[in-house]
Design an enzyme around this catalytic site. Structure first.
Site, short mmCIF file in Angstrom:
data_model
loop_
_atom_site.label_atom_id
_atom_site.label_comp_id
_atom_site.label_asym_id
_atom_site.label_seq_id
_atom_site.Cartn_x
_atom_site.Cartn_y
_atom_site.Cartn_z
N LYS A 28 0.26 12.50 7.12
CA LYS A 28 0.29 11.27 7.04
C LYS A 28 1.32 10.40 6.30
CE LYS A 28 -2.99 9.06 8.40
NZ LYS A 28 -4.19 8.90 8.16
N GLU A 46 -1.76 -2.75 5.04
CA GLU A 46 -3.38 -2.81 4.79
C GLU A 46 -3.90 -3.75 3.94
OE1 GLU A 46 -4.99 1.31 5.20
OE2 GLU A 46 -3.08 1.71 5.47
N HIS A 67 -4.63 -11.37 24.10
CA HIS A 67 -5.87 -10.44 24.15
C HIS A 67 -5.47 -9.07 23.79
CE1 HIS A 67 -8.00 -13.76 26.58
NE2 HIS A 67 -6.69 -14.03 27.01
N SER A 123 -1.10 11.16 2.65
CA SER A 123 -2.59 11.27 2.32
C SER A 123 -2.88 12.30 1.51
CB SER A 123 -3.30 11.55 3.78
OG SER A 123 -4.31 12.66 3.64
N SER A 126 -15.85 -17.98 -22.81
CA SER A 126 -14.81 -17.83 -21.78
C SER A 126 -13.50 -17.21 -22.24
CB SER A 126 -14.62 -19.06 -20.95
OG SER A 126 -14.47 -20.31 -22.11
#
Ligand code: ARG
Length: 463
Positions: free
Chosen positions: A284, A291, A157, A278, A24
């Site tokens: 973009k 996110e 909603h 992007s 470990s």
């Protein structure tokens, strides 16, 4: 004899694959400073109780200090064939001080040792995380103050329901994070207990004093049952559960920010420092930080479920399965160490697009409940008022109009007992202003909520 001579119980050296599989040290190296801290206290206790001589204790202390210095200076290499961090420290101790090193492990097992190290490690983590969440709270409260005059559609909603102050919305997250801090403090109280003295599982026949060691290490309490002390991982599960709940809150906030920064909502714009482009589409600007604030909750929740699953079938007391607590605990620490500051930075720097929000508010039907309430005030039963306003909304929606564009005749026809001035009075400002309960969205109420949250924050951080 060195620490590494294999116990004569075994006729062979371990297979390399087995050694690699069980080791470990590749991840528990993080416990090294805590392992040394624990060993220093353990040594002092052994001397205090007359189990080791002062001279032996001094030698052990000096050796442990030298290992700590080497570690801090980046001059300590850890060996996988020495399995874990505890055996690495002991192995190096032999190199530093010779055979007396073998006395360090008197009246102790790695089972109580590793439990202690994890307690010490998480104690530090807890303090750091408390600071990180407090910082985020501070940013949210600043936002609430700056955005106090912005009214947004409140949703149920995900349908525009009733207008609320944007500050009120931020304060809902303040409430969640305040509960997160309460939960953290609650966990810290239970973590404040030393497992050292449990030995492998049954306690030890040496005349040790576990409460002395606990006191040296700054714990207020000692585990009351040795079997529990070495097999308990509730403290790690609670850490993961805490992080999973915090992660769930941040994920909800991340999702709101993703939605709000879309062209369709357009309520906010991410600062360029917290957005990315992007590789293909030049127009973009993506809310990656928000996110990932949402996405990271996956691993936080996953680690909680993972460790619960590891532990749930284990009979008492220690098993190697328990070694599986570490990567989960450490990964969650790393995730939050990265997430908390970046979330704060993003929230602090985003721009609220007031004009867009205002235009959106003018075109929705979020005054509908209040309009029905006006009819009720004029004597109509609520159900009938609800029905009539619903009918009116259907008509206006089909015609692409809002309540503001009703003629006097239409008011007369659809809203009996009301005047056009009553309808015109249902501005978002008036609707918000009318909700004056302490938990409501009226500016005065929200100002009070901010003030109280700030008071709680400074009382709890001592600032
Ligand atoms: N590396 C082990 C763990 O993390 C330390 C305890 C090992 N104890 C033992 N009896 N093998 O749990």
């Amino acid at each position: 004899m060195s620490s590494r001579a294999r116990n004569p119980r075994f006729a062979k050296q371990p297979a390399e694959a087995s050694q690699r599989f069980t080791a470990s040290v590749g991840f528990d190296w993080r416990l090294l400073p805590y392992d040394i801290e624990g060993s220093l206290a353990h040594t002092r206790m052994l001397v205090h109780q007359g189990i080791l001589t002062q001279a032996e204790g001094d030698l052990l202390q000096a050796g442990l200090e030298r290992i700590r210095e080497k570690w801090q200076g980046g001059n300590l290499t850890l060996r996988v064939d020495w399995e874990d961090v505890h055996m690495n420290v002991e192995g190096r101790l032999y190199e530093e001080i010779g055979p007396v090193a073998g006395k360090l492990h008197t009246a102790r097992s790695r089972n109580d040792q590793v439990a202690l190290d994890m307690h010490l490690y998480l104690r530090d983590v807890g303090h750091r995380m408390d600071g990180g969440v407090a910082q985020l709270l501070c940013v949210l409260l600043d936002r609430a103050e700056v955005d106090l005059d912005v009214i947004i559609p409140g949703y149920t909603h995900l349908q525009a329901a009733q207008p609320v102050l944007l500050a009120h919305h931020w304060l809902a997250y303040v409430a969640m994070l305040e509960r997160d801090r309460e939960r953290l403090h609650d966990w810290q109280r239970r973590l404040d207990r030393s497992p050292l003295g449990a030995g492998a599982l049954a306690g030890t026949p040496y005349p040790t004093d576990p409460s002395y060691t606990a006191q040296l290490l700054g714990f207020t309490d000692v585990y009351g049952n040795s079997l529990d002390a070495v097999s308990d991982r509730d403290f790690a599960v609670e850490w993961l559960a805490w992080a999973a709940i915090l992660g769930m809150h941040l994920s909800r906030l991340g999702e709101e920010l993703v939605l709000w920064s879309s062209q369709e909502f357009g309520y906010i714009r991410m600062d360029d420092a917290y957005a990315t482009g992007s590789s293909m589409m030049p127009q973009k600007k993506n809310p990656d930080v928000a996110e990932l604030m949402r996405g990271k909750s996956g691993r936080l929740i996953g680690h909680l479920v993972g460790l619960l699953t590891v532990i749930k079938g284990l009979p008492l007391a220690y098993h190697s399965d328990l070694q599986e607590d570490k990567e989960a605990v450490f990964d969650v620490v790393d995730t939050l160490d990265a997430l908390l500051p970046v979330a704060a930075g993003m929230l602090q720097t985003l721009t609220v697009r007031r004009e867009i929000i205002k235009a959106r508010l003018g075109s929705d039907f979020s005054a509908a409940t209040d309009l029905a309430d006006l009819l009720v005030k004029a004597g109509m039963p609520f159900r009938e008022a609800h029905h009539r306003v619903g009918q009116l909304v259907a008509k206006l929606e089909a015609e692409g109009r809002g309540f503001g564009q009703l003629s006097a005749q239409e008011v007369n026809e659809y809203l009996p007992g009301l005047e056009p001035a009553n309808v015109a009075g249902l501005s978002p400002e008036a609707l918000v202003e009318a909700r004056r309960q302490p938990l409501g969205t009226a500016p005065e109420a929200v100002r009070n909520q901010i003030r109280k949250a700030r008071e709680r924050l400074s009382a709890s951080t001592g600032e």
